[in-house]
Design an enzyme around this catalytic site. Structure first.
Site, PDB file in Angstrom:
ATOM      1  N   HIS A  12       0.869  -1.177   0.000  1.00  0.00           N
ATOM      2  CA  HIS A  12       0.000   0.000   0.000  1.00  0.00           C
ATOM      3  C   HIS A  12       0.909   1.232   0.000  1.00  0.00           C
ATOM      4  CE1 HIS A  12      -2.309  -2.924   2.554  1.00  0.00           C
ATOM      5  NE2 HIS A  12      -3.412  -2.377   2.045  1.00  0.00           N
ATOM      6  N   ASP A  69       2.338   1.960   3.366  1.00  0.00           N
ATOM      7  CA  ASP A  69       3.358   1.064   3.929  1.00  0.00           C
ATOM      8  C   ASP A  69       4.763   1.548   3.638  1.00  0.00           C
ATOM      9  OD1 ASP A  69       1.151  -0.612   4.286  1.00  0.00           O
ATOM     10  OD2 ASP A  69       1.596  -1.776   2.474  1.00  0.00           O
ATOM     11  N   HIS A  98     -10.980 -14.084   4.964  1.00  0.00           N
ATOM     12  CA  HIS A  98     -12.211 -13.340   4.672  1.00  0.00           C
ATOM     13  C   HIS A  98     -13.337 -14.301   4.292  1.00  0.00           C
ATOM     14  CE1 HIS A  98      -9.701  -9.522   3.421  1.00  0.00           C
ATOM     15  NE2 HIS A  98      -9.403  -9.980   4.617  1.00  0.00           N
ATOM     16  N   ASP A 121      -5.109 -14.165  -1.416  1.00  0.00           N
ATOM     17  CA  ASP A 121      -4.379 -13.817  -0.199  1.00  0.00           C
ATOM     18  C   ASP A 121      -4.458 -15.061   0.670  1.00  0.00           C
ATOM     19  OD1 ASP A 121      -3.718 -11.295  -0.977  1.00  0.00           O
ATOM     20  OD2 ASP A 121      -4.871 -10.240   0.552  1.00  0.00           O
ATOM     21  N   ASP A 174      -0.788 -12.399   2.901  1.00  0.00           N
ATOM     22  CA  ASP A 174      -1.259 -11.209   3.635  1.00  0.00           C
ATOM     23  C   ASP A 174      -1.315 -11.631   5.109  1.00  0.00           C
ATOM     24  OD1 ASP A 174      -2.482  -8.988   4.595  1.00  0.00           O
ATOM     25  OD2 ASP A 174      -4.272  -9.104   3.344  1.00  0.00           O
TER      26      ASP A 174
HETATM   27  C1  XLS Z   1      -7.525  -6.660   5.177  1.00  0.00           C
HETATM   28  C2  XLS Z   1      -7.120  -6.928   3.791  1.00  0.00           C
HETATM   29  C3  XLS Z   1      -5.986  -6.047   3.286  1.00  0.00           C
HETATM   30  C4  XLS Z   1      -5.888  -6.122   1.785  1.00  0.00           C
HETATM   31  C5  XLS Z   1      -5.109  -5.020   1.169  1.00  0.00           C
HETATM   32  O1  XLS Z   1      -8.190  -7.453   5.825  1.00  0.00           O
HETATM   33  O2  XLS Z   1      -6.821  -8.263   3.675  1.00  0.00           O
HETATM   34  O3  XLS Z   1      -4.783  -6.398   3.898  1.00  0.00           O
HETATM   35  O4  XLS Z   1      -5.358  -7.328   1.371  1.00  0.00           O
HETATM   36  O5  XLS Z   1      -5.614  -3.773   1.449  1.00  0.00           O
HETATM   37 NI    NI Z   2      -5.875  -9.222   2.049  1.00  0.00          NI
HETATM   38 NI    NI Z   3      -7.535  -9.489   5.377  1.00  0.00          NI
END
Ligand code: XLS
Ligand code: NI
Ligand code: NI
Length: 436
Positions: free
Chosen positions: A100, A103, A270, A295, A338
């Protein structure tokens, strides 16, 4: 060069019997699996934020990690952080990374200064990428940490926040394009609501749709060839996020005519938060034609939070890569960790060990998944289960022109009396276990 990982040597493949905790037992980058090497299949990426930005704090306690570049609010520290990051990429032998804007550089006092700093760090990255051969899997903008985003980014009630986001995303897309990023990701952590009582749902969805449409237009304007990816997540930080899960995102894309322009970056944790399995989300993305990237970080199954842990279940990894392979494998996408350490894992070596383990689990899952496909282990039984649908009369029921009453008449004439057949789930589970 960074001294952070001072005495750690590049990780090598030592094979299944190795007991070296800093060696790969399954990930053999150049080994062929079908028509691709393992590295080409997996396309590993390290994320910048959890590794080099997060300081170990949680909702109840502050910093536990002591990185030499903290607090990272000067450009010198940003460069020191980049040195450590690229050193880690080199030690791990990962081909990709993700970041990002937030970061990699301290925010400036003005938008212009923030963008200048981003560009300055991108210059620094450019040289390192050339020297080390690493590539950018995706770039993204952090539009959730700063308090200006507390009521949303593109969905904010304040139009100036929308404008601020436009400038931020434009700058991040420009930098991603310049660094030959292969995707651009949008994760809408604040694109949702805390309470419906103060939320104009109609407006917010419309704003989000317009914003994404303009992102897609801008991508074409600058000739960015990568994919635009949305990362679904049901909640956290907001109580309800609009990009709830893959199916919800697809409905949103359809509504704004963007289903051929935007794909998804699916995150294991997620998926779990949304009440799905990871493989469900991946299969859904495949069947809807929007599979992009993953991710690869799990949650803790007891705590119910997005704990962003490194993967460590061979069974879960196998089922995930099974769906990735069924989707045809990655094109622009890849496997991004991630994932973050636990806050007690203080050492530089912990960062390396975590990724070595994660990469190995993914490789192991991929090998199992690939073998199941080669052997037709699951597709064979699946074909048999649906074989009835291959018949001419069955196909005719689905063809254009078939009608409900026509089928009804035929069913009655034939006096159809279907006989239930076993779904054999346990047998299939046993088959999968044989491949792990
Ligand atoms: C947060 C997300 C974030 C995205 C990128 O839960 O996983 O890290 O991957 O903004
Ligand atoms: Ni993510
Ligand atoms: Ni996440």
């Amino acid at each position: 060069m960074s001294q952070y990982f001072a005495d750690l040597q590049p990780i090598t493949f030592e094979g299944r019997d190795s007991t070296n905790p800093l060696a790969f037992r399954h990930y053999d980058a150049t080994a062929m699996l079908g028509d691709r090497t393992m590295a080409e299949h997996l396309r590993f990426a390290v994320c910048y934020w959890h590794n080099f930005v997060w300081d170990g704090s949680d909702p109840f306690g502050g910093q536990t990690f002591d990185r030499p570049w903290f607090p990272a609010d000067t450009m010198d520290q940003a460069r020191q952080k980049a040195d450590a990051a690229f050193e880690m990429f080199r030690i791990l032998g990962v081909p990709y990374f993700c970041f990002h804007d937030h970061d990699v550089r301290p925010e400036g006092d003005t938008l212009a200064e923030s963008h200048e700093r981003l560009n300055e760090i991108a210059d620094y990255f450019e040289q390192k990428m050339e020297d080390g051969g690493q590539k950018l899997l995706w770039g993204t903008a952090n539009m959730f940490s700063n308090r200006r985003y507390m009521s949303g980014a593109a969905t904010n009630p304040d139009p100036d926040v929308f404008a601020y986001c436009a400038s931020t995303v434009k700058a991040c897309m420009d930098v991603t394009h310049r660094l030959h990023g292969e995707n651009y990701v949008l994760w809408g952590g604040r694109e949702g609501y805390e309470s419906l009582l103060n939320t104009d749902l109609d407006r917010e969805l419309e704003q989000m749709g317009r914003f994404l449409s303009m992102v897609v237009e801008y991508k074409h304007k600058i000739g960015f060839k990568g994919a635009i990816l949305i990362e679904p997540k049901p909640q956290e930080p907001t109580k309800h996020q609009y990009d709830y899960d893959v199916a919800t995102v697809y409905g949103f894309l359809k509504r704004f005519g963007l289903e051929d322009e935007v794909k998804v970056n699916v995150e294991q944790g997620h998926a779990i938060l949304a009440g799905h399995s990871f493989e469900h989300e991946l299969a859904m993305a495949r069947t809807l034609g929007i599979f992009g990237s993953i991710d690869m970080n799990r949650n803790d199954y007891q705590s119910g939070w997005d704990t962003d842990q490194f993967p460590n279940s061979p069974g879960e990894a196998a089922l995930a890569y099974y769906e990735v392979l069924r989707a045809g494998g990655f094109t622009t996408g890849g496997t991004n960790f991630d994932a973050k350490l636990r806050r007690q894992s203080l050492d530089a070596e912990d960062l390396i060990a975590a990724h070595v383990g994660g990469m190995d689990i993914c490789a192991r899952g991929l090998i199992s998944a690939h073998a199941m496909i080669e052997d037709d282990a699951l597709e064979g039984p699946r074909r048999v289960r649906y074989a009835g649908w291959e018949g001419e009369a069955a196909q005719a029921m689905l063809a254009k022109g078939a009608t409900l009453d026509g089928i009804a008449a035929d069913a009655e004439a034939r006096d159809v009396n279907p006989q239930p057949v076993s779904g054999a789930q346990e047998k299939l589970e046993n088959i999968v276990n044989r491949y792990l």
